[in-house]
Design an enzyme around this catalytic site. Structure first.
Site, PDB file in Angstrom:
ATOM      1  N   ASP A 103     -11.475   6.431  -3.452  1.00 21.53           N
ATOM      2  CA  ASP A 103     -12.223   7.273  -2.510  1.00 21.53           C
ATOM      3  C   ASP A 103     -13.642   7.483  -3.025  1.00 21.53           C
ATOM      4  O   ASP A 103     -13.909   7.367  -4.234  1.00 21.53           O
ATOM      5  CB  ASP A 103     -11.550   8.647  -2.365  1.00 21.53           C
ATOM      6  CG  ASP A 103     -10.158   8.534  -1.777  1.00 21.53           C
ATOM      7  OD1 ASP A 103      -9.880   7.547  -1.082  1.00 21.53           O
ATOM      8  OD2 ASP A 103      -9.349   9.457  -2.031  1.00 21.53           O
TER       9      ASP A 103
HETATM   10  N1  URA Z   1      -5.413   8.318  -4.528  1.00 22.40           N
HETATM   11  C1  URA Z   1      -6.329   9.053  -3.868  1.00 22.40           C
HETATM   12  O1  URA Z   1      -5.998  10.042  -3.227  1.00 22.40           O
HETATM   13  N2  URA Z   1      -7.597   8.680  -3.936  1.00 22.40           N
HETATM   14  C2  URA Z   1      -8.030   7.606  -4.638  1.00 22.40           C
HETATM   15  O2  URA Z   1      -9.217   7.321  -4.676  1.00 22.40           O
HETATM   16  C3  URA Z   1      -7.065   6.860  -5.325  1.00 22.40           C
HETATM   17  C4  URA Z   1      -5.761   7.233  -5.253  1.00 22.40           C
END
Ligand code: URA
Length: 234
Positions: A103
């Site tokens: 993310d």
């Molecule tokens: N899980 C998440 O919620 N975000 C990420 O970036 C990676 C794994």
């Protein structure tokens, strides 16, 4: 054998039209002989190409470990946002991509490569590659959460998450944890904690399979994988 302009373009030495000009103006040599045409063929196994007297080695596949900072998106191109590939400076192949997505606000290990087979081996759902995340959680993480995560959690996808290993590092108003998962569902870690009524406030990927984030890399920095890292991954 590969066309000279493609050879140089793959190695990030310029656009095809820029390279055409460079070749025609005699700046490029193959085995010490000035090349005349962009379509001349190069044997990547045995010939040496130089640009302005400097050797340009051809690498078919490249692998970089990036310490992704928050604030950049895991994409190759984006109209508005800075991408992880914008962080890989210098001469770079045009076909590099991030292996999986973190993310925008997640930090940590991201493998950048142009090796599609390797990406598939790491990401295919059936491969069950461990991904370890460090997270700060708003709320007290408990042993019940550990048990629930080990049994699978309903995050609204229809099927439960695969068993995951939750290790509590500190547990108070705010907790710190390590979580090992073998899937890569959208926002998976955040949604797993939401499913038990808690919120992830900070998330960092520490490892993926055998590849461990090099803590000498500052946020936003990257380096090629070492031979040993590559051998283990393969
Ligand atoms: N899980 C998440 O919620 N975000 C990420 O970036 C990676 C794994």
């Amino acid at each position: 054998m590969i066309r000279l302009d493609k050879y140089l373009a793959d190695m990030g030495m310029g656009t095809r039209s820029e390279l055409k000009k460079m070749i025609r103006s005699g700046r490029v040599q193959i085995d010490g002989v000035p090349a005349k045409k962009p379509e001349e063929k190069v044997d990547i196994a045995s010939q040496t190409v130089t640009l302005d007297g400097k050797a340009v080695a051809y690498q078919k596949v490249e692998y970089y470990m990036l310490h992704k900072p928050a604030g950049v998106v895991s994409a190759t191109k984006d109209k508005k946002e800075k991408t992880v590939l914008d962080l890989i400076g210098g001469q770079k192949r045009k076909d590099l991509f991030p292996v999986g997505r973190l993310d925008k606000d997640t930090e940590g290990l991201l493998l950048i490569t142009n090796d599609g087979d390797m990406a598939h081996r790491l990401l295919a759902p059936g491969k069950h590659v461990d991904k370890v995340y460090f997270a700060r959680i708003d709320g007290k993480v408990t042993n019940e959460d550990v048990i629930q995560f080990s049994e699978g959690v309903d995050i609204g996808d229809g099927d439960l998450t695969l068993p995951a290993r939750l290790e509590i590092l500190t547990s108070a108003e705010e907790s710190e944890i390590l979580l090992t998962i073998q899937e890569g569902r959208f926002h998976q870690v955040k949604r797993m904690f939401e499913a038990v009524g808690k919120k992830v406030t900070y998330l960092k990927r520490m490892s993926m399979g055998s590849l461990v984030l090099d803590e000498n890399l500052k946020k936003g920095e990257y380096r090629p994988l070492t031979k040993e890292e590559l051998e283990k991954l393969c």
